[in-house]
Design a protein around this motif. Structure first.
Motif, PDB file in Angstrom:
ATOM      1  N   GLN A 125      -1.449  13.177   3.427  1.00 17.48           N
ATOM      2  CA  GLN A 125      -0.822  11.845   3.370  1.00 17.48           C
ATOM      3  C   GLN A 125      -1.881  10.835   2.924  1.00 17.48           C
ATOM      4  OE1 GLN A 125       0.651  11.521   7.449  1.00 17.48           O
ATOM      5  NE2 GLN A 125       1.003  13.738   7.315  1.00 17.48           N
ATOM      6  N   PHE A 149      -8.617   4.732  -1.325  1.00 17.34           N
ATOM      7  CA  PHE A 149      -7.568   5.508  -0.672  1.00 17.34           C
ATOM      8  C   PHE A 149      -8.064   5.995   0.689  1.00 17.34           C
ATOM      9  CE2 PHE A 149      -9.856   8.861  -3.039  1.00 17.34           C
ATOM     10  CZ  PHE A 149     -10.057   9.808  -2.039  1.00 17.34           C
ATOM     11  N   THR A 150      -7.107   6.244   1.558  1.00 14.32           N
ATOM     12  CA  THR A 150      -7.375   6.867   2.852  1.00 14.32           C
ATOM     13  C   THR A 150      -6.444   8.056   2.984  1.00 14.32           C
ATOM     14  OG1 THR A 150      -8.023   4.769   3.869  1.00 14.32           O
ATOM     15  CG2 THR A 150      -7.419   6.573   5.355  1.00 14.32           C
ATOM     16  N   ARG A 152     -11.952   8.934   3.214  1.00 14.17           N
ATOM     17  CA  ARG A 152     -11.768   7.671   2.494  1.00 14.17           C
ATOM     18  C   ARG A 152     -12.509   7.732   1.174  1.00 14.17           C
ATOM     19  NH1 ARG A 152     -10.401   2.305   3.049  1.00 14.17           N
ATOM     20  NH2 ARG A 152     -11.884   0.739   2.256  1.00 14.17           N
ATOM     21  N   MET A 196       0.861  -1.192   0.000  1.00 15.20           N
ATOM     22  CA  MET A 196       0.000   0.000   0.000  1.00 15.20           C
ATOM     23  C   MET A 196       0.900   1.247   0.000  1.00 15.20           C
ATOM     24  SD  MET A 196      -2.883   1.209   2.766  1.00 15.20           S
ATOM     25  CE  MET A 196      -3.947  -0.181   2.432  1.00 15.20           C
ATOM     26  N   PRO A 197       1.149   1.807  -1.179  1.00 18.49           N
ATOM     27  CA  PRO A 197       2.060   2.953  -1.243  1.00 18.49           C
ATOM     28  C   PRO A 197       1.438   4.207  -0.634  1.00 18.49           C
ATOM     29  CG  PRO A 197       1.057   2.568  -3.384  1.00 18.49           C
ATOM     30  CD  PRO A 197       0.623   1.443  -2.505  1.00 18.49           C
ATOM     31  N   GLU A 198       2.280   5.038  -0.023  1.00 18.42           N
ATOM     32  CA  GLU A 198       1.814   6.328   0.494  1.00 18.42           C
ATOM     33  C   GLU A 198       2.303   7.420  -0.435  1.00 18.42           C
ATOM     34  OE1 GLU A 198       1.569   8.131   4.814  1.00 18.42           O
ATOM     35  OE2 GLU A 198       3.565   8.489   3.999  1.00 18.42           O
ATOM     36  N   THR A 248      -4.647   2.005  -2.514  1.00 11.57           N
ATOM     37  CA  THR A 248      -4.661   0.607  -2.936  1.00 11.57           C
ATOM     38  C   THR A 248      -5.368   0.532  -4.281  1.00 11.57           C
ATOM     39  OG1 THR A 248      -4.724  -0.206  -0.660  1.00 11.57           O
ATOM     40  CG2 THR A 248      -5.403  -1.737  -2.389  1.00 11.57           C
ATOM     41  N   LYS A 278       3.627  12.728  11.853  1.00 12.58           N
ATOM     42  CA  LYS A 278       3.868  12.024  10.591  1.00 12.58           C
ATOM     43  C   LYS A 278       3.862  13.034   9.449  1.00 12.58           C
ATOM     44  CE  LYS A 278       1.581   7.845  12.283  1.00 12.58           C
ATOM     45  NZ  LYS A 278       0.438   6.939  12.116  1.00 12.58           N
ATOM     46  N   PRO A 279       4.466  12.683   8.303  1.00 11.46           N
ATOM     47  CA  PRO A 279       5.078  11.399   7.980  1.00 11.46           C
ATOM     48  C   PRO A 279       6.550  11.345   8.401  1.00 11.46           C
ATOM     49  CG  PRO A 279       5.144  12.805   6.047  1.00 11.46           C
ATOM     50  CD  PRO A 279       4.437  13.593   7.129  1.00 11.46           C
ATOM     51  N   ASP A 281      -2.773   6.920   1.629  1.00  9.99           N
ATOM     52  CA  ASP A 281      -2.506   5.497   1.381  1.00  9.99           C
ATOM     53  C   ASP A 281      -3.429   5.045   0.270  1.00  9.99           C
ATOM     54  OD1 ASP A 281      -0.502   5.015   3.303  1.00  9.99           O
ATOM     55  OD2 ASP A 281      -1.996   4.939   4.892  1.00  9.99           O
TER      56      ASP A 281
END
Length: 201
Positions: A195, A44-45, A35, A1-3, A199, A171-172, A197
């Motif tokens: 940021q 995505f989130t 989301r 799951m790339p950020e 999928t 974060k990040p 995430d």
């Protein structure tokens, strides 16, 4: 799951492009994040910078508008080869320091020679971290929120200084090379980004 890190100004366009590529996308708000779920199953989130929870409407524009930069915050980047620290007022840098330190590389020699090199490297690294902590304590006085990056061991060593005990890391985590001005500038921009995430189905 790339950020991925998306500047707030580009967020509505990013969501539009996601919907175009994956089909109509339903947006919802849960656990302080936005989301999106597309027709093809991709989702995505997205989270606001500075660990801010979002509780507004499920709209890309409103979410981008909520990506507010604090009045005072900081950035701390540390690697064995150097450090960079900056104090920010909103989006403007008000003070910074970048320092390079020589820390001896590894040696292929064995036995006592290798042990001497290891001790020397450890001493050089410790001196580098102490110097970084001195500058960080001065520049980040009164700063509550800071992003960090570089080398985890190095950052932890600097943040272990009691003068920095009031700093809360947000974060990040910023995976950066030896800090230079361009690296610091990029880290400042990344800290302010949304940021995400992603999928892809």
């Amino acid at each position: 799951m790339p950020e991925v890190l998306v500047p707030a100004s580009r967020w509505p366009r990013w969501v539009d492009n996601f919907a175009t590529g994956h089909g109509g996308t339903d947006l919802s708000v849960a656990d302080g994040a936005l989301r999106g779920v597309a027709e093809d199953g991709s989702h995505f989130t997205a989270r606001l910078p500075f660990d801010t929870a979002y509780d507004g409407p499920a709209e890309a524009g409103a979410f981008a508008h909520a990506a507010v930069v604090p009045g005072t915050w900081g950035v701390l980047l540390v690697r064995k080869g150097g450090f960079a620290v900056a104090r920010m007022a909103g989006a403007a840098m008000v003070e910074h320091k970048i320092g390079q330190r020589h820390v001896q590389g590894r040696t292929k020699a064995g036995g006592q020679s290798q042990q001497r090199f290891a001790r020397r490297r450890d001493n050089q690294a410790r001196q580098a971290y102490e110097a970084a902590a001195d500058h960080a304590a001065r520049i980040l006085t009164g700063v509550r929120l800071a992003s960090t990056g570089g080398d985890h061991v190095a950052v932890d060593a600097v943040l272990g200084d009691t003068r920095l005990s009031s700093v809360t890391v947000v974060k990040p985590w910023l995976a950066v090379p030896d800090p230079r001005r361009a690296v610091l500038d990029a880290a400042i921009a990344d800290t302010q980004a949304i940021q995400v995430d992603v999928t892809n189905a």
